[in-house]
Scaffold this motif. Structure first.
Motif, PDB file in Angstrom:
ATOM      1  N   GLU A  90       0.830  -1.195   0.000  1.00 57.27           N
ATOM      2  CA  GLU A  90       0.000   0.000   0.000  1.00 57.27           C
ATOM      3  C   GLU A  90       0.874   1.259   0.000  1.00 57.27           C
ATOM      4  O   GLU A  90       0.562   2.242  -0.693  1.00 57.27           O
ATOM      5  CB  GLU A  90      -0.917   0.011   1.230  1.00 57.27           C
ATOM      6  CG  GLU A  90      -1.806   1.236   1.349  1.00 57.27           C
ATOM      7  CD  GLU A  90      -2.835   1.347   0.246  1.00 57.27           C
ATOM      8  OE1 GLU A  90      -3.393   2.446   0.087  1.00 57.27           O
ATOM      9  OE2 GLU A  90      -3.096   0.347  -0.453  1.00 57.27           O
ATOM     10  N   THR A  91       1.960   1.235   0.767  1.00 56.15           N
ATOM     11  CA  THR A  91       2.889   2.361   0.771  1.00 56.15           C
ATOM     12  C   THR A  91       3.452   2.601  -0.623  1.00 56.15           C
ATOM     13  O   THR A  91       3.536   3.744  -1.092  1.00 56.15           O
ATOM     14  CB  THR A  91       4.044   2.108   1.758  1.00 56.15           C
ATOM     15  OG1 THR A  91       3.509   2.012   3.080  1.00 56.15           O
ATOM     16  CG2 THR A  91       5.069   3.219   1.724  1.00 56.15           C
ATOM     17  N   LYS A  92       3.835   1.538  -1.300  1.00 59.98           N
ATOM     18  CA  LYS A  92       4.378   1.656  -2.659  1.00 59.98           C
ATOM     19  C   LYS A  92       3.320   2.189  -3.624  1.00 59.98           C
ATOM     20  O   LYS A  92       3.610   3.038  -4.480  1.00 59.98           O
ATOM     21  CB  LYS A  92       4.884   0.302  -3.149  1.00 59.98           C
ATOM     22  CG  LYS A  92       5.416   0.337  -4.580  1.00 59.98           C
ATOM     23  CD  LYS A  92       5.861  -1.024  -5.037  1.00 59.98           C
ATOM     24  CE  LYS A  92       6.340  -0.974  -6.493  1.00 59.98           C
ATOM     25  NZ  LYS A  92       5.263  -0.594  -7.436  1.00 59.98           N
ATOM     26  N   LYS A  93       2.112   1.694  -3.505  1.00 56.67           N
ATOM     27  CA  LYS A  93       1.046   2.122  -4.409  1.00 56.67           C
ATOM     28  C   LYS A  93       0.818   3.624  -4.311  1.00 56.67           C
ATOM     29  O   LYS A  93       0.768   4.333  -5.319  1.00 56.67           O
ATOM     30  CB  LYS A  93      -0.242   1.369  -4.085  1.00 56.67           C
ATOM     31  CG  LYS A  93      -1.429   1.751  -4.972  1.00 56.67           C
ATOM     32  CD  LYS A  93      -2.655   0.926  -4.604  1.00 56.67           C
ATOM     33  CE  LYS A  93      -3.840   1.283  -5.496  1.00 56.67           C
ATOM     34  NZ  LYS A  93      -5.048   0.480  -5.157  1.00 56.67           N
ATOM     35  N   VAL A  94       0.683   4.119  -3.091  1.00 55.56           N
ATOM     36  CA  VAL A  94       0.390   5.543  -2.886  1.00 55.56           C
ATOM     37  C   VAL A  94       1.607   6.406  -3.213  1.00 55.56           C
ATOM     38  O   VAL A  94       1.489   7.463  -3.849  1.00 55.56           O
ATOM     39  CB  VAL A  94      -0.071   5.798  -1.432  1.00 55.56           C
ATOM     40  CG1 VAL A  94      -0.242   7.295  -1.171  1.00 55.56           C
ATOM     41  CG2 VAL A  94      -1.372   5.058  -1.156  1.00 55.56           C
ATOM     42  N   THR A  95       2.772   5.961  -2.787  1.00 53.65           N
ATOM     43  CA  THR A  95       3.982   6.777  -2.912  1.00 53.65           C
ATOM     44  C   THR A  95       4.576   6.737  -4.314  1.00 53.65           C
ATOM     45  O   THR A  95       4.981   7.782  -4.852  1.00 53.65           O
ATOM     46  CB  THR A  95       5.031   6.314  -1.888  1.00 53.65           C
ATOM     47  OG1 THR A  95       4.458   6.370  -0.572  1.00 53.65           O
ATOM     48  CG2 THR A  95       6.274   7.180  -1.927  1.00 53.65           C
ATOM     49  N   TYR A  96       4.626   5.561  -4.904  1.00 55.14           N
ATOM     50  CA  TYR A  96       5.260   5.417  -6.222  1.00 55.14           C
ATOM     51  C   TYR A  96       4.236   5.400  -7.362  1.00 55.14           C
ATOM     52  O   TYR A  96       4.275   6.250  -8.262  1.00 55.14           O
ATOM     53  CB  TYR A  96       6.110   4.146  -6.276  1.00 55.14           C
ATOM     54  CG  TYR A  96       6.762   3.936  -7.619  1.00 55.14           C
ATOM     55  CD1 TYR A  96       8.007   4.499  -7.898  1.00 55.14           C
ATOM     56  CD2 TYR A  96       6.133   3.197  -8.617  1.00 55.14           C
ATOM     57  CE1 TYR A  96       8.607   4.327  -9.146  1.00 55.14           C
ATOM     58  CE2 TYR A  96       6.720   3.027  -9.864  1.00 55.14           C
ATOM     59  CZ  TYR A  96       7.945   3.591 -10.132  1.00 55.14           C
ATOM     60  OH  TYR A  96       8.531   3.437 -11.367  1.00 55.14           O
TER      61      TYR A  96
END
Length: 234
Positions: A90-96
């Motif tokens: 989820e962090t990767k989805k939102v951030t990247y």
């Protein structure tokens, strides 16, 4: 000029929007957020607020509203502290993923001959040299570095249609609301005042990108010089 702000409901985004609304050179503002935006500013007639459920896909109606933007400030990301309790996918989805999709949509919707200026809010500890192993939270640090690297590559491949800079503030000091207490920071952690940071970033939007990356010391210098202009109307 037309400005798009990705993430105008957060601590930094709210101040960016407030000062952009007060800036006479910015005549049109479009905000992209995952929740409704509440604005009380007298100049809100130049604002278009969009609630975007999926930041990876931009419907035709949204592409039309963000089209022909002169600049974009992108603050959408999972913050360092929140990443500790957020699953990494989820962090990767939102951030990247959201960021890459955003710059692509803005680039595709720009039908003018003027380059899009894309200002990305990164972090002070980011290092684009991926051969170095970050000391603190390596997975998250490399993720943020990867965003920067791919944004710079996107601009390089755009044949001048997109210009990118990544701003790397340290801890941003400012009023986060009643009850909030500024933390005791470890020695050596850079800090910047919210208003100084915002003035520096707006200068990149209105007057052109000066450098990449823009480190905390650069934000201090540029922001203090720009404060009289971007905070003239209080």
């Amino acid at each position: 000029m037309k400005l798009v702000i990705g993430g105008a409901t957060g601590f930094v985004g709210k101040e960016l929007l407030k000062r952009a609304l007060a800036c006479p050179e910015i005549t049109s503002i479009v905000t992209l957020d995952r929740r409704a935006l509440v604005v009380e500013d007298l100049n809100k007639e130049k604002l278009t607020s969009i609630v975007l459920d999926d930041f990876e896909h931009y419907p035709t109606s949204v592409m039309e509203k963000i089209g022909n933007a002169d600049a974009c400030i992108w603050t959408v990301a999972v913050a360092l502290t929140k990443s500790m309790s957020t699953p990494f996918p989820e962090t990767k989805k939102v951030t990247y993923d959201y960021t890459v999709a955003g710059i692509k949509a803005l680039s595709e919707s720009n039908k003018t001959e003027n380059p899009l200026r894309f200002i990305y809010f990164s972090g002070a500890a980011v290092d684009r040299d991926l051969t170095k192993e970050p000391v603190f939270m390596p997975e998250y640090s490399k993720l943020r570095a990867g965003v920067e690297i791919d944004l710079i590559e996107f601009a390089a491949n755009s044949r001048g249609a997109v210009k990118v800079t990544c701003v790397r503030p340290g801890y941003i000091k400012g009023n986060r609301g009643s009850g909030y207490v500024e933390p005791q920071l470890p020695p050596g952690v850079p800090t910047v005042i919210l208003e100084v940071c915002v003035a520096a970033v707006l200068k990149q939007c209105v007057e052109g990108i000066e450098m990449d990356p823009i480190l905390n010391d650069d934000l201090e210098r540029i922001g203090k010089e720009a404060m009289p202009k971007y905070y003239a109307a209080q």
